[in-house]
Design a protein around this motif. Structure first.
Motif, PDB file in Angstrom:
ATOM      1  N   LEU A 282      59.047  38.481  -9.945  1.00  0.00           N
ATOM      2  CA  LEU A 282      60.393  37.964  -9.689  1.00  0.00           C
ATOM      3  C   LEU A 282      61.107  38.706  -8.560  1.00  0.00           C
ATOM      4  CD1 LEU A 282      61.666  37.493 -13.360  1.00  0.00           C
ATOM      5  CD2 LEU A 282      61.368  35.665 -11.669  1.00  0.00           C
ATOM      6  N   MET A 283      60.909  39.987  -8.475  1.00  0.00           N
ATOM      7  CA  MET A 283      61.738  40.812  -7.588  1.00  0.00           C
ATOM      8  C   MET A 283      61.691  40.410  -6.107  1.00  0.00           C
ATOM      9  SD  MET A 283      61.355  44.542  -9.434  1.00  0.00           S
ATOM     10  CE  MET A 283      62.130  45.435  -8.084  1.00  0.00           C
ATOM     11  N   PRO A 284      60.526  40.087  -5.524  1.00  0.00           N
ATOM     12  CA  PRO A 284      60.526  39.748  -4.094  1.00  0.00           C
ATOM     13  C   PRO A 284      61.202  38.422  -3.761  1.00  0.00           C
ATOM     14  CG  PRO A 284      58.342  40.458  -4.825  1.00  0.00           C
ATOM     15  CD  PRO A 284      59.158  40.206  -6.047  1.00  0.00           C
ATOM     16  N   GLY A 291      74.943  41.676  -2.915  1.00  0.00           N
ATOM     17  CA  GLY A 291      74.266  41.793  -1.640  1.00  0.00           C
ATOM     18  C   GLY A 291      73.338  40.623  -1.390  1.00  0.00           C
ATOM     19  N   THR A 292      72.714  40.656  -0.220  1.00  0.00           N
ATOM     20  CA  THR A 292      71.860  39.546   0.208  1.00  0.00           C
ATOM     21  C   THR A 292      70.378  39.885   0.149  1.00  0.00           C
ATOM     22  OG1 THR A 292      72.047  40.290   2.507  1.00  0.00           O
ATOM     23  CG2 THR A 292      73.666  38.657   1.733  1.00  0.00           C
ATOM     24  N   GLU A 293      70.064  41.153  -0.047  1.00  0.00           N
ATOM     25  CA  GLU A 293      68.658  41.554  -0.125  1.00  0.00           C
ATOM     26  C   GLU A 293      68.024  41.086  -1.433  1.00  0.00           C
ATOM     27  OE1 GLU A 293      66.750  43.161   2.038  1.00  0.00           O
ATOM     28  OE2 GLU A 293      68.271  43.494   3.578  1.00  0.00           O
ATOM     29  N   LYS A 294      66.707  41.017  -1.419  1.00  0.00           N
ATOM     30  CA  LYS A 294      65.979  40.686  -2.638  1.00  0.00           C
ATOM     31  C   LYS A 294      65.903  41.913  -3.557  1.00  0.00           C
ATOM     32  CE  LYS A 294      64.922  36.406  -1.590  1.00  0.00           C
ATOM     33  NZ  LYS A 294      65.778  36.209  -0.409  1.00  0.00           N
ATOM     34  N   MET A 295      65.547  41.670  -4.814  1.00  0.00           N
ATOM     35  CA  MET A 295      65.549  42.739  -5.813  1.00  0.00           C
ATOM     36  C   MET A 295      64.531  43.843  -5.521  1.00  0.00           C
ATOM     37  SD  MET A 295      66.106  40.639  -9.391  1.00  0.00           S
ATOM     38  CE  MET A 295      65.995  42.112 -10.395  1.00  0.00           C
ATOM     39  N   ASP A 296      63.484  43.522  -4.787  1.00  0.00           N
ATOM     40  CA  ASP A 296      62.501  44.566  -4.495  1.00  0.00           C
ATOM     41  C   ASP A 296      63.032  45.597  -3.505  1.00  0.00           C
ATOM     42  OD1 ASP A 296      62.476  42.771  -2.382  1.00  0.00           O
ATOM     43  OD2 ASP A 296      60.314  42.901  -2.073  1.00  0.00           O
ATOM     44  N   ASP A 298      66.286  46.664  -4.082  1.00  0.00           N
ATOM     45  CA  ASP A 298      67.431  47.150  -4.854  1.00  0.00           C
ATOM     46  C   ASP A 298      67.027  48.402  -5.649  1.00  0.00           C
ATOM     47  OD1 ASP A 298      69.563  47.582  -6.537  1.00  0.00           O
ATOM     48  OD2 ASP A 298      69.548  45.591  -7.446  1.00  0.00           O
ATOM     49  N   PRO A 299      67.625  49.552  -5.375  1.00  0.00           N
ATOM     50  CA  PRO A 299      67.248  50.767  -6.101  1.00  0.00           C
ATOM     51  C   PRO A 299      67.400  50.643  -7.619  1.00  0.00           C
ATOM     52  CG  PRO A 299      68.564  51.320  -4.181  1.00  0.00           C
ATOM     53  CD  PRO A 299      68.614  49.829  -4.312  1.00  0.00           C
ATOM     54  N   ASP A 300      68.463  49.954  -8.070  1.00  0.00           N
ATOM     55  CA  ASP A 300      68.650  49.808  -9.510  1.00  0.00           C
ATOM     56  C   ASP A 300      67.525  48.981 -10.132  1.00  0.00           C
ATOM     57  OD1 ASP A 300      70.964  51.315  -9.602  1.00  0.00           O
ATOM     58  OD2 ASP A 300      72.270  49.575  -9.264  1.00  0.00           O
ATOM     59  N   ALA A 301      67.128  47.899  -9.470  1.00  0.00           N
ATOM     60  CA  ALA A 301      66.037  47.073  -9.983  1.00  0.00           C
ATOM     61  C   ALA A 301      64.724  47.837  -9.967  1.00  0.00           C
ATOM     62  CB  ALA A 301      65.921  45.786  -9.171  1.00  0.00           C
ATOM     63  N   LEU A 302      64.503  48.614  -8.916  1.00  0.00           N
ATOM     64  CA  LEU A 302      63.270  49.402  -8.836  1.00  0.00           C
ATOM     65  C   LEU A 302      63.233  50.483  -9.916  1.00  0.00           C
ATOM     66  CD1 LEU A 302      63.005  49.696  -4.960  1.00  0.00           C
ATOM     67  CD2 LEU A 302      61.338  48.579  -6.466  1.00  0.00           C
ATOM     68  N   ARG A 303      64.389  51.074 -10.200  1.00  0.00           N
ATOM     69  CA  ARG A 303      64.445  52.064 -11.283  1.00  0.00           C
ATOM     70  C   ARG A 303      64.130  51.397 -12.628  1.00  0.00           C
ATOM     71  NH1 ARG A 303      68.465  54.806  -8.104  1.00  0.00           N
ATOM     72  NH2 ARG A 303      70.073  53.328  -8.778  1.00  0.00           N
ATOM     73  N   ALA A 304      64.673  50.193 -12.844  1.00  0.00           N
ATOM     74  CA  ALA A 304      64.397  49.481 -14.096  1.00  0.00           C
ATOM     75  C   ALA A 304      62.912  49.139 -14.210  1.00  0.00           C
ATOM     76  CB  ALA A 304      65.242  48.213 -14.168  1.00  0.00           C
ATOM     77  N   LEU A 305      62.338  48.679 -13.106  1.00  0.00           N
ATOM     78  CA  LEU A 305      60.916  48.373 -13.116  1.00  0.00           C
ATOM     79  C   LEU A 305      60.099  49.631 -13.409  1.00  0.00           C
ATOM     80  CD1 LEU A 305      58.524  46.452 -12.654  1.00  0.00           C
ATOM     81  CD2 LEU A 305      58.673  47.022 -10.206  1.00  0.00           C
TER      82      LEU A 305
END
Length: 418
Positions: A282-284, A291-296, A298-305
């Motif tokens: 999902l992240m990419p 923001g406009t960037e994808k989740m991959d 996003d530091p918070d999303a990467l920390r959760a992953l």
């Protein structure tokens, strides 16, 4: 002391379908099936269990013979191998993993606790798949040579793909309920009611946890046992079991309390791995909440992953360690006959529960962090959340497990948990 050299082999063993099959082979086959199982998740949930095609895949792969005695065409693989396969099937689809595991593991119940005549009749064609409904129900009325059995047993996981049913029931003698026994019924003696799947429950819709109904069927006396199968707290392990004497393998001592709860450890660990994979998919392609960037990116999303992946890895590691500890108890008994205590079994029970809890925690974290897209009815992440929640309402996940684990520190646990 143990009696492993007192084996009884009155006939030649059934041939194994693949005499050279190794543990690594079945694990690799399960790994290769993950993509197919993920593609079939929705239809399996709607049906309530996996398809006939998947059942044949499992049979061809040797999965249902992993715990089967060699005398009956099985491989007698160790506990770790069996649950590594369950883990990978569950990474393909947790509901399918539940349905498979709770129909495959119970061959060891028969091979451990039932006598030679019953084993030859029940396992003698090399095909055995059965749920075990350990919550007693129904009526067994003694008659000449056995019992007349009637009743309904709900939540009989794996029943739609079964060849047999194992149930606990109440014996009624002279109009009074006298005791609880465990019996085996053949597939032509029971109905599987259509009360599972297609949204009937919150999750585990593919687990095949249907109700089994038996209407006044004769069960021969040697297909019934009053052994304490689930906990072993009334079992005198010093002389082994019918299974250790017949097969010469300590794994048929039948330590089913921790083994049963290893089922959930493997299934929830597999669900966690599946959730990690879905999050990474999902992240990419999913935008950050801000923001406009994808989740991959996003530091918070990467920390959760990262945390979810670490929890999933931890769940699997605890699962593997628990499996090895179970097999170490079998080996210890075989070597010196030291008694296996209820407290030792409870410690492994609690360890397996902790692995399952770690898996559920990973799934919850990843669902929470995956964005609203993951909440859609057809998304696998939503399915993994619903499936893991079904474990969290299961009796084996409740707080009394920790209380009983505390008792075991003082060797004060004597049994009585389901």
């Amino acid at each position: 002391m143990s009696s492993l050299n007192e084996t009884s082999r009155l006939t030649e063993p059934l041939p194994q379908p693949e005499p050279g099959l190794r543990p690594a082979d079945v694990v690799a086959r399960a790994e290769a099936m993950i993509p197919k199982l993920r593609r079939s998740q929705a239809e399996a949930d709607e049906r309530g269990h996996f398809s006939d095609e998947v059942l044949q895949d499992f049979r061809d792969a040797g999965f249902y013979r992993m715990l089967q005695p060699k005398l009956f065409g099985g491989y007698e693989f160790d506990t770790e191998t069996f649950f590594e396969v369950v883990y990978r099937i569950s990474a393909g689809h947790p509901g399918t993993g539940w349905c498979f595991c709770l129909s495959a593991t119970h061959v060891a119940v028969v091979a451990s606790y039932f006598g030679e005549q019953a084993q030859r009749e029940i396992l003698g064609d090399g095909e055995f798949r059965a749920p075990h409904r350990a919550v007693a129900g129904g009526r067994l009325v003694p008659v000449k040579g056995g019992y007349r059995v009637s009743g309904k047993w709900s939540f009989s996981s794996g029943s739609p793909v079964s060849t047999h049913f194992i149930g606990d029931g109440f014996v009624h003698e002279d109009g009074e309920q006298s005791r609880v026994v465990t019996f085996v019924a053949h597939r032509d003696q029971y109905k599987v009611l259509p009360d599972w799947g297609n949204g009937t429950t919150l999750g585990m819709q593919a687990s095949g946890s249907n109700t089994v109904e038996i209407e006044d069927q004769f069960i021969p006396e040697h297909w019934v046992t009053d052994q304490d199968i689930l906990f072993g707290t009334r079992t005198d392990f010093s002389e082994g079991t019918p299974g250790t004497r017949l097969h010469g393998n300590p794994r048929y001592l039948g330590l089913f309390d921790p083994t049963y709860h290893m089922s959930f450890a493997a299934i929830l660990s597999g669900a966690a791995r599946a959730a990690v994979d879905r999050m990474a998919e999902l992240m990419p392609t999913t935008k950050q909440i801000l923001g406009t960037e994808k989740m991959d990116k996003d530091p918070d999303a990467l920390r959760a992953l990262g945390k979810g992946a670490a929890l999933a890895d931890a769940a699997h590691a605890v699962m593997v360690d628990t499996a090895r500890r179970i097999d170490a108890l079998y080996a210890r008994w075989s070597e010196d006959g030291r008694p296996i205590t209820p407290s030792e079994l409870m410690r492994l029970h609690a360890l397996a529960c902790r692995a399952a809890m770690l898996g559920a925690e990973a799934v919850q974290l990843l669902f929470q962090s995956a964005g609203s897209r993951a909440s859609g009815r057809g998304d696998s992440m939503q399915r993994y959340l619903r499936d893991s929640e079904m474990y969290l309402i299961h009796p084996s996940s409740q707080p009394f497990v920790d209380f009983l684990r505390g008792l075991s520190e003082f060797d004060a646990f004597t049994g009585g948990v389901s």
